[in-house]
Write a protein that holds these residues in place. Structure first.
Motif, PDB file in Angstrom:
ATOM      1  N   GLU A   1       2.943   4.323  -0.672  1.00 44.94           N
ATOM      2  CA  GLU A   1       3.280   5.042  -1.898  1.00 44.94           C
ATOM      3  C   GLU A   1       4.339   6.110  -1.651  1.00 44.94           C
ATOM      4  OE1 GLU A   1      -0.258   6.428  -3.912  1.00 44.94           O
ATOM      5  OE2 GLU A   1      -1.321   4.594  -3.423  1.00 44.94           O
ATOM      6  N   GLY A   2       4.993   6.020  -0.499  1.00 40.63           N
ATOM      7  CA  GLY A   2       6.113   6.920  -0.243  1.00 40.63           C
ATOM      8  C   GLY A   2       5.733   8.373  -0.037  1.00 40.63           C
ATOM      9  N   TYR A   3       4.584   8.646   0.568  1.00 40.22           N
ATOM     10  CA  TYR A   3       4.224  10.041   0.861  1.00 40.22           C
ATOM     11  C   TYR A   3       5.139  10.626   1.933  1.00 40.22           C
ATOM     12  CZ  TYR A   3      -0.012  10.306  -1.948  1.00 40.22           C
ATOM     13  OH  TYR A   3      -0.888  10.364  -2.990  1.00 40.22           O
ATOM     14  N   GLY A   4       5.549   9.780   2.865  1.00 39.50           N
ATOM     15  CA  GLY A   4       6.490  10.251   3.877  1.00 39.50           C
ATOM     16  C   GLY A   4       5.869  11.066   4.996  1.00 39.50           C
ATOM     17  N   MET A   5       4.552  11.045   5.098  1.00 40.29           N
ATOM     18  CA  MET A   5       3.915  11.807   6.178  1.00 40.29           C
ATOM     19  C   MET A   5       4.199  11.175   7.537  1.00 40.29           C
ATOM     20  SD  MET A   5       2.545  13.876   4.076  1.00 40.29           S
ATOM     21  CE  MET A   5       1.180  14.862   4.596  1.00 40.29           C
TER      22      MET A   5
ATOM     23  N   CYS B   1      -0.917   8.765   7.611  1.00 35.50           N
ATOM     24  CA  CYS B   1      -0.682   8.130   6.305  1.00 35.50           C
ATOM     25  C   CYS B   1      -1.888   8.318   5.390  1.00 35.50           C
ATOM     26  CB  CYS B   1      -0.393   6.643   6.475  1.00 35.50           C
ATOM     27  SG  CYS B   1      -0.127   5.859   4.878  1.00 35.50           S
ATOM     28  N   PRO B   2      -1.680   8.951   4.229  1.00 36.65           N
ATOM     29  CA  PRO B   2      -2.797   9.206   3.333  1.00 36.65           C
ATOM     30  C   PRO B   2      -3.359   7.938   2.687  1.00 36.65           C
ATOM     31  CG  PRO B   2      -0.888  10.544   2.739  1.00 36.65           C
ATOM     32  CD  PRO B   2      -0.431   9.515   3.724  1.00 36.65           C
TER      33      PRO B   2
ATOM     34  N   ASP C   1      15.100   6.045  -0.943  1.00 35.05           N
ATOM     35  CA  ASP C   1      14.033   5.731  -1.891  1.00 35.05           C
ATOM     36  C   ASP C   1      12.663   6.052  -1.326  1.00 35.05           C
ATOM     37  OD1 ASP C   1      15.937   4.752  -3.638  1.00 35.05           O
ATOM     38  OD2 ASP C   1      15.893   2.763  -2.711  1.00 35.05           O
ATOM     39  N   ASP C   2      12.621   6.819  -0.237  1.00 37.75           N
ATOM     40  CA  ASP C   2      11.364   7.202   0.398  1.00 37.75           C
ATOM     41  C   ASP C   2      10.586   6.020   0.955  1.00 37.75           C
ATOM     42  OD1 ASP C   2      11.630   9.931   0.261  1.00 37.75           O
ATOM     43  OD2 ASP C   2      10.772  10.064  -1.750  1.00 37.75           O
TER      44      ASP C   2
ATOM     45  N   LEU D   1      12.772   8.066   6.558  1.00 38.63           N
ATOM     46  CA  LEU D   1      12.649   7.617   5.176  1.00 38.63           C
ATOM     47  C   LEU D   1      14.020   7.245   4.639  1.00 38.63           C
ATOM     48  CD1 LEU D   1      10.199  10.262   3.686  1.00 38.63           C
ATOM     49  CD2 LEU D   1       9.663   7.968   4.471  1.00 38.63           C
ATOM     50  N   SER D   2      14.055   6.170   3.866  1.00 33.05           N
ATOM     51  CA  SER D   2      15.293   5.824   3.177  1.00 33.05           C
ATOM     52  C   SER D   2      15.453   6.754   1.979  1.00 33.05           C
ATOM     53  CB  SER D   2      15.227   4.373   2.694  1.00 33.05           C
ATOM     54  OG  SER D   2      14.326   4.284   1.605  1.00 33.05           O
TER      55      SER D   2
ATOM     56  N   ARG E   1       0.813  -1.213   0.000  1.00 28.96           N
ATOM     57  CA  ARG E   1       0.000   0.000   0.000  1.00 28.96           C
ATOM     58  C   ARG E   1       0.845   1.262   0.000  1.00 28.96           C
ATOM     59  NH1 ARG E   1      -5.643  -0.601   1.483  1.00 28.96           N
ATOM     60  NH2 ARG E   1      -5.676   1.648   1.594  1.00 28.96           N
TER      61      ARG E   1
END
Lengths: 391, 73
Positions: free
Chosen positions: B17-21, B60-61, B35-36, B32-33, B15
């Protein structure tokens, strides 16, 4: 402020819940009472116009959880406040006395036909479930309003195989995304069969009985007829209950840079209007703004430390429509001319940066590129700082 | 809330998607790595990490994070 023992959070919203969580995170161990007009516990709204509408996500996936140490009064609205007595009046006649008050009552859908109970809007979870059911048998869908909400609904309806028409007073999305990104979204919308009609004079909703069936221009021309007609014409802050001499209202309830409204009163989220650049108080009714204001409001309320956010800090925003995932940080709409940092704009997979100008912050956008919010905010910030260094 | 309860913060990599929130919500717990990808410092949550973990779940969105509580037998 050790005497703060009872905090009332008005609004069982994302902002309200984030504020309650931040209060606990700052060590507040008094009582928190949260009142919410809806019967549901707090939930997140962004999926309502996306996955929940198409059925890709179940409607109960939106609930937020994490309110075990909060006394939640669902189905209960705050109808009045007295900031001298420090008391909130509820619609059941009860009064809640507080040491601290968080105003997080959010906003509601703006209606174009307030006298018609049958007008369809999308703001709440119940709205989303009803609309999903109404869309199922429909063939044609018309939407009044081409903002993010209207275009996301259009995208969901198109994905469900509906014939969709969007009507607005101006070209959709340009005022929020600027011409470059708006054109890309509109091209994608057209590829998905969505018709866009601009009616500069105005749009009203036409009804057969209680059922909205068409959108009409001011001169009476029918712009669209459909089985389901939806109004997506923006939102109105829920401030009616705040009419009290001590509370400044202008669009929303006015907050300072620490989200303070009055002594012992803070506000966060869609209901709050912050002093922005240009001086006029402005609401920023977006998810990431609600989250950051909630944290600032919580620290201000219990005086944990001088919180103070930067009201001009780049915000993060995202939308999904017609196969495009857009993530944006910084000034919206972007101004000046973008540079492609990565990828290809023609392929609709790119990272773009709009440099800051003398009057505006920079903007960064990721199109169908999974760049994280912190990186995008950094990119938007960098263009701003570069300018500050040069000047 | 016995000592046999194990509370974990889990990422659904499908799931995400790397938003990073999540990193913004709980920087003490999640980084975050390059690669997010979210990297969780301690998946098994201590009492002090419970609050930040819940904040990350809420932030998390795409609802890619969840807290799982299991009783160790």
């Amino acid at each position: 402020m050790t005497q703060t023992r009872h905090i009332v959070v008005a609004g069982a919203s994302q902002a309200g819940l984030a504020c309650a969580a931040a209060l606990r995170g700052s060590g507040f161990d008094g009582a928190i009472t949260m009142v919410g007009e809806e019967v549901h516990p707090p939930y997140t709204r962004p999926p309502l116009s996306k996955g929940v509408l198409t059925g890709a996500e179940s409607h109960d996936s939106v609930f937020l959880g994490g309110q075990e140490d909060v006394d939640l009064l669902p189905g209960t609205a705050a109808v009045g406040v007295d900031v001298v007595q420090r008391c909130v009046t509820l619609d059941n006649g009860d009064r809640l006395y507080y040491d601290g008050l968080v105003i997080a009552t959010g906003a509601r859908a703006r209606r174009l036909a307030p006298d018609h109970p049958g007008e369809i809007t999308l703001r709440t979870l119940d709205d989303a479930v009803r609309l999903r059911e109404a869309l199922m048998p429909a063939r044609e869908v018309a939407i009044a309003g081409g903002g993010f909400l209207g275009m996301e609904i259009a995208s969901a309806a198109a994905a469900l195989g509906k014939s969709v028409t969007v009507v607005d007073l101006v070209a959709p999305l340009v005022d929020r995304l600027g011409p470059v990104l708006a054109d890309m979204c509109l091209a994608a919308a057209a590829e998905h069969g969505v018709k866009v009609r601009v009616s500069a004079g105005g749009v009203r909703v036409g009804f057969d009985g209680d059922t909205p069936t068409r959108l009409i221009s001011t001169d009476g021309a029918v712009l669209a007829e459909a089985d389901v007609v939806i109004t997506a014409a923006g939102d109105v802050p829920n401030t009616e209950w705040l009419r009290h001499p001590g509370l400044p209202l202008h669009g929303g309830v006015i907050v300072d840079s620490c989200c303070r409204v009055a002594p012992h009163v803070v506000a966060a989220g869609d209901v709050a209007a912050a002093q922005g650049r240009g001086g006029r108080p402005r609401r920023l009714p977006h998810w990431s703004n609600a989250m950051s204001q909630a944290k600032i409001a919580a620290t201000s309320l219990i005086g944990a430390q001088a919180a103070g956010g930067d009201p001009t800090a780049p915000q993060f925003f995202w939308t999904e429509m017609f196969g495009l995932t857009l993530r944006l940080a910084g000034q919206l709409p972007p101004v000046s001319v973008p540079t492609v940092l990565q990828g290809s704009f023609a392929d609709r997979r790119a990272v773009l940066v709009w440099p800051a100008t003398a009057t505006h912050l920079g903007t960064a956008a990721a199109i169908n590129t999974p760049l994280s919010a912190p990186k995008l905010i950094r990119l938007a910030n960098n263009t701003t700082q570069q300018l500050r260094t040069v000047r | 809330m016995g000592e046999h309860e194990e509370v974990r913060l889990l990422v659904d990599r499908g799931r995400c998607e790397g938003y990073g929130m999540c990193e913004q919500a709980a920087p003490e717990l999640i980084q975050l790595s390059d690669d997010d990808e979210p990297v969780i410092a301690e998946e098994l949550l201590s009492a002090e990490h419970r609050g930040p973990a819940e904040g990350a779940v809420r932030a998390c969105p795409v609802a890619a994070l969840r807290i799982s509580t299991a009783n160790r037998s």
